[in-house]
Design an enzyme around this catalytic site. Structure first.
Site, mmCIF file in Angstrom:
data_model
loop_
_atom_site.group_PDB
_atom_site.id
_atom_site.type_symbol
_atom_site.label_atom_id
_atom_site.label_comp_id
_atom_site.label_asym_id
_atom_site.label_seq_id
_atom_site.Cartn_x
_atom_site.Cartn_y
_atom_site.Cartn_z
ATOM 1 N N LYS A 13 -29.227 -18.988 -2.247
ATOM 2 C CA LYS A 13 -29.263 -17.754 -3.047
ATOM 3 C C LYS A 13 -27.858 -17.353 -3.503
ATOM 4 O O LYS A 13 -27.656 -17.029 -4.661
ATOM 5 C CB LYS A 13 -29.858 -16.578 -2.241
ATOM 6 N N ARG A 88 -35.881 -7.647 2.254
ATOM 7 C CA ARG A 88 -36.094 -8.670 3.277
ATOM 8 C C ARG A 88 -37.427 -8.461 3.994
ATOM 9 O O ARG A 88 -37.795 -9.247 4.853
ATOM 10 C CB ARG A 88 -35.015 -8.573 4.354
ATOM 11 N N ARG A 152 -19.376 -18.961 9.471
ATOM 12 C CA ARG A 152 -19.877 -17.609 9.714
ATOM 13 C C ARG A 152 -20.369 -17.502 11.150
ATOM 14 O O ARG A 152 -21.010 -18.425 11.645
ATOM 15 C CB ARG A 152 -21.040 -17.303 8.755
ATOM 16 N N ARG A 163 -32.693 -16.269 12.724
ATOM 17 C CA ARG A 163 -32.766 -15.815 11.316
ATOM 18 C C ARG A 163 -33.933 -16.469 10.590
ATOM 19 O O ARG A 163 -34.606 -15.836 9.771
ATOM 20 C CB ARG A 163 -31.438 -16.107 10.599
#
Ligand code: AMP
Length: 211
Positions: A13, A88, A152, A163
């Site tokens: 994305k 989300r 990250r 996630r």
């Protein structure tokens, strides 16, 4: 053009959003980037978000929706915007319905089994957020801005697993939500970056005349 980019973590994305913003000149709003900026600056929002981000969970809807609502009221969003990483879940999608009329939801469809390797191998520029993969990384410095390239904190195997679980349970139902509204278009996110972008452009050129 008011669009939402939908896709699992690691679907690409952010990469596609940067290209879309460059080509169409629309504002790119990434809630993940907003949270990371707040975290870096140690703001109250950043402190609140940290515990959730570190665990791979969603930051509470009230916090997230307020940030987006405030951002969408800024004058640069009048002509259009692209949301990346928001909504989300269905509650956030319903909140967005009240904030603005969306022209299109672009779903970057990927094979969830392939995402663990993509995400744990992902490296990003600490300064500009440009994304790289460890298998093709040429240097420890960002090719775009010279910033330091790091992993990250939420791209570790354990957090990525969480996630992806959150995506399946909470975000994937949005495909149905927007499909029923007739707003959804999907592109194949398993192709290489240029080919995905070519598909994205086809879809966006199709709506840019009317949006
Ligand atoms: P991202 O960069 O989009 O993968 O987001 C990184 C992290 O920020 C997520 O794992 C969440 O903890 C948080 N986050 C980003 N966007 C949202 C959102 N719309 N709602 C709740 N949490 C979010």
């Amino acid at each position: 053009m008011k669009i939402v980019l939908l896709g699992a973590p690691g679907a690409g994305k952010g990469t596609q959003a940067t290209r879309i913003a460059e080509k169409y000149g629309i504002v790119h709003i990434s809630t993940g980037d907003i949270f990371r900026k707040n975290l870096k600056e140690g703001t109250p929002v950043g402190l609140k978000a940290k515990a959730y981000i570190d665990k791979g969970q969603l930051v509470p809807d009230e916090v997230t929706c307020e940030i987006v609502e405030t951002r969408l009221k800024e004058s640069d969003c009048e002509k259009g915007f692209m949301l990346d990483g928001f909504p989300r879940n269905v509650m956030q999608a319903e909140a967005l319905d009240k904030m603005s009329d969306i022209d299109l939801v672009l779903n970057i469809a990927v094979d969830l089994d392939k995402l663990m390797a993509r995400l744990t191998g992902r490296r990003v520029c600490k300064e500009c957020g440009e994304s790289y993969h460890i298998s093709t990384l040429q240097s420890a410095k960002c090719a775009k801005c010279g910033g330091e390239i790091i992993q990250r904190a939420d791209d570790t195997e354990e957090t990525v697993g969480k996630r992806l679980g959150v995506y399946t349970e909470q975000t994937q139902p949005l495909i149905d939500y927007y499909s029923k509204k007739g707003l959804l278009k999907s592109v194949d996110g398993m192709k290489d970056i240029d080919d995905v972008f070519a598909e994205v452009v086809k879809v966006l050129d199709g709506i840019s005349g009317r949006a």
